[in-house]
Design an enzyme around this catalytic site. Structure first.
Site, PDB file in Angstrom:
ATOM      1  N   GLY A 155       0.783  -1.242   0.000  1.00 32.57           N
ATOM      2  CA  GLY A 155       0.000   0.000   0.000  1.00 32.57           C
ATOM      3  C   GLY A 155       0.809   1.283   0.000  1.00 32.57           C
ATOM      4  O   GLY A 155       0.370   2.297  -0.533  1.00 32.57           O
TER       5      GLY A 155
ATOM      6  N   ASP B 249      -4.765   1.883  11.065  1.00 34.55           N
ATOM      7  CA  ASP B 249      -6.160   1.609  11.392  1.00 34.55           C
ATOM      8  C   ASP B 249      -6.207   1.082  12.841  1.00 34.55           C
ATOM      9  O   ASP B 249      -6.123   1.859  13.778  1.00 34.55           O
ATOM     10  CB  ASP B 249      -6.676   0.599  10.357  1.00 34.55           C
ATOM     11  CG  ASP B 249      -8.149   0.321  10.451  1.00 34.55           C
ATOM     12  OD1 ASP B 249      -8.905   1.205  10.856  1.00 34.55           O
ATOM     13  OD2 ASP B 249      -8.569  -0.806  10.107  1.00 34.55           O
TER      14      ASP B 249
ATOM     15  N   LYS C 189      -6.393   6.678  11.124  1.00 32.42           N
ATOM     16  CA  LYS C 189      -7.770   6.541  11.630  1.00 32.42           C
ATOM     17  C   LYS C 189      -7.677   6.326  13.141  1.00 32.42           C
ATOM     18  O   LYS C 189      -7.842   5.203  13.617  1.00 32.42           O
ATOM     19  CB  LYS C 189      -8.429   5.296  11.014  1.00 32.42           C
ATOM     20  CG  LYS C 189      -8.829   5.366   9.556  1.00 32.42           C
ATOM     21  CD  LYS C 189      -9.410   3.998   9.161  1.00 32.42           C
ATOM     22  CE  LYS C 189     -10.027   3.987   7.801  1.00 32.42           C
ATOM     23  NZ  LYS C 189     -10.426   2.603   7.392  1.00 32.42           N
TER      24      LYS C 189
ATOM     25  N   PHE D 120     -13.999   3.448   4.418  1.00 29.30           N
ATOM     26  CA  PHE D 120     -12.971   2.537   3.903  1.00 29.30           C
ATOM     27  C   PHE D 120     -12.483   3.216   2.631  1.00 29.30           C
ATOM     28  O   PHE D 120     -13.273   3.519   1.734  1.00 29.30           O
ATOM     29  CB  PHE D 120     -13.537   1.149   3.605  1.00 29.30           C
ATOM     30  CG  PHE D 120     -12.463   0.171   3.235  1.00 29.30           C
ATOM     31  CD1 PHE D 120     -11.721  -0.465   4.209  1.00 29.30           C
ATOM     32  CD2 PHE D 120     -12.170  -0.084   1.892  1.00 29.30           C
ATOM     33  CE1 PHE D 120     -10.704  -1.354   3.869  1.00 29.30           C
ATOM     34  CE2 PHE D 120     -11.157  -0.964   1.541  1.00 29.30           C
ATOM     35  CZ  PHE D 120     -10.417  -1.597   2.537  1.00 29.30           C
ATOM     36  N   VAL D 121     -11.195   3.502   2.594  1.00 30.06           N
ATOM     37  CA  VAL D 121     -10.696   4.324   1.499  1.00 30.06           C
ATOM     38  C   VAL D 121      -9.896   3.516   0.477  1.00 30.06           C
ATOM     39  O   VAL D 121      -9.282   2.499   0.811  1.00 30.06           O
ATOM     40  CB  VAL D 121      -9.849   5.510   2.032  1.00 30.06           C
ATOM     41  CG1 VAL D 121     -10.721   6.509   2.763  1.00 30.06           C
ATOM     42  CG2 VAL D 121      -8.726   5.030   2.941  1.00 30.06           C
TER      43      VAL D 121
ATOM     44  N   ASP E 265      -6.089  -0.469  -1.584  1.00 33.61           N
ATOM     45  CA  ASP E 265      -6.847  -1.368  -2.464  1.00 33.61           C
ATOM     46  C   ASP E 265      -8.206  -1.744  -1.886  1.00 33.61           C
ATOM     47  O   ASP E 265      -8.467  -1.595  -0.702  1.00 33.61           O
ATOM     48  CB  ASP E 265      -6.060  -2.659  -2.707  1.00 33.61           C
ATOM     49  CG  ASP E 265      -6.054  -3.564  -1.478  1.00 33.61           C
ATOM     50  OD1 ASP E 265      -5.774  -3.057  -0.370  1.00 33.61           O
ATOM     51  OD2 ASP E 265      -6.368  -4.760  -1.617  1.00 33.61           O
TER      52      ASP E 265
HETATM   53  P1  5GP Z   1      -3.972  -1.977  10.956  1.00 31.41           P
HETATM   54  O1  5GP Z   1      -3.060  -3.108  11.253  1.00 31.41           O
HETATM   55  O2  5GP Z   1      -3.517  -0.642  11.485  1.00 31.41           O
HETATM   56  O3  5GP Z   1      -5.395  -2.286  11.388  1.00 31.41           O
HETATM   57  O4  5GP Z   1      -4.129  -1.908   9.418  1.00 31.41           O
HETATM   58  C1  5GP Z   1      -3.234  -1.355   8.553  1.00 31.41           C
HETATM   59  C2  5GP Z   1      -3.522  -1.872   7.164  1.00 31.41           C
HETATM   60  O5  5GP Z   1      -4.916  -2.127   6.970  1.00 31.41           O
HETATM   61  C3  5GP Z   1      -3.159  -0.856   6.121  1.00 31.41           C
HETATM   62  O6  5GP Z   1      -1.817  -0.965   5.745  1.00 31.41           O
HETATM   63  C4  5GP Z   1      -4.111  -1.207   4.996  1.00 31.41           C
HETATM   64  O7  5GP Z   1      -3.565  -2.230   4.219  1.00 31.41           O
HETATM   65  C5  5GP Z   1      -5.337  -1.759   5.691  1.00 31.41           C
HETATM   66  N1  5GP Z   1      -6.415  -0.755   5.816  1.00 31.41           N
HETATM   67  C6  5GP Z   1      -6.876  -0.176   6.946  1.00 31.41           C
HETATM   68  N2  5GP Z   1      -7.859   0.716   6.675  1.00 31.41           N
HETATM   69  C7  5GP Z   1      -8.002   0.700   5.334  1.00 31.41           C
HETATM   70  C8  5GP Z   1      -8.852   1.433   4.429  1.00 31.41           C
HETATM   71  O8  5GP Z   1      -9.681   2.279   4.782  1.00 31.41           O
HETATM   72  N3  5GP Z   1      -8.693   1.126   3.107  1.00 31.41           N
HETATM   73  C9  5GP Z   1      -7.809   0.197   2.644  1.00 31.41           C
HETATM   74  N4  5GP Z   1      -7.761  -0.026   1.339  1.00 31.41           N
HETATM   75  N5  5GP Z   1      -7.004  -0.505   3.468  1.00 31.41           N
HETATM   76  C10 5GP Z   1      -7.091  -0.235   4.794  1.00 31.41           C
END
Ligand code: 5GP
Length: 189
Positions: free
Chosen positions: A53, A111, A139, A161-162, A168
């Site tokens: 990403g 996230d 977020k 969700f972006v 992606d």
């Molecule tokens: P975390 O481990 O902080 O929950 O998630 C990080 C990963 O979740 C990011 O690198 C991404 O791949 C995915 N992710 C979290 N939120 C989004 C979102 O809104 N859109 C997309 N496409 N991926 C997200």
């Protein structure tokens, strides 16, 4: 479906992103230049991108950095074709040693925080001099474990969700030049 069919609305245009990247580049360069000045033997900053990403963001950000740097990548498993968090798995590790180095991790979005907590713990075990985190999007309201990015492009307060600019939906739409909110009716879980 192309980008505009799946996007509810554009949150950050290509111009918004490029402007913010330039600002981040200046801020980060200034911070590290200060540190570099103290020790002439210090090795260049190691910029670590989290694949897949962070790729477009990292490609733009490194060109906005006006300091000596090397870069490398870690590939982590992403969510399984959808929008709920899965387990953090490292698919590809760094090729560069991080011992004694200043490390700047580049992430697309923070996230729940699980991914970055896992990665930072893994890297701290190799005894770098420092680790900082730069994320394009944050977020904070979704956080499950504490992760505090040092540099944030944009904060997302709404439960979008972006997609786009590296982000992606089912491996698609990473190539959109803007960041858009996915149409809520497309989210299944
Ligand atoms: P975390 O481990 O902080 O929950 O998630 C990080 C990963 O979740 C990011 O690198 C991404 O791949 C995915 N992710 C979290 N939120 C989004 C979102 O809104 N859109 C997309 N496409 N991926 C997200």
């Amino acid at each position: 479906m192309n980008g505009l069919d799946i996007v509810e609305r554009v949150l950050f245009s290509s111009e918004d992103i490029q402007q913010r990247v330039q600002e981040l580049g200046q801020e980060i360069s200034k911070d590290y230049r200060r540190g570099l000045g103290q020790d002439a033997r210090k090795r260049p900053l190691l910029v670590v991108g989290l694949l897949k990403g962070a790729l477009p963001f990292m490609a733009d950000l490194i060109r906005a950095l006006d300091i000596p740097l090397e870069y490398d990548f870690i590939a982590v498993s992403s969510y399984e074709n959808g929008t709920s968090p899965g387990e953090v798995r490292v698919l590809k590790d760094l090729e560069r040693a991080v011992g004694g180095r200043d490390v700047l991790i580049i992430e697309d979005i923070v996230d729940t925080g699980h991914t970055l907590r896992h990665i930072t713990r893994r890297l701290w075990a190799r005894e770098p001099a420092s680790i900082r985190i730069c994320t394009l999007l944050d977020k904070p309201h979704r956080r499950e474990v504490e992760v505090l990015p040092d540099y944030v492009g944009f904060v997302l307060d709404a439960p979008w969700f972006v997609v786009g600019y590296g982000l992606d939906f089912g491996e698609l739409h990473r190539n959109l030049p803007y960041i858009g909110a996915l149409r809520p009716d497309l989210i299944t879980d």
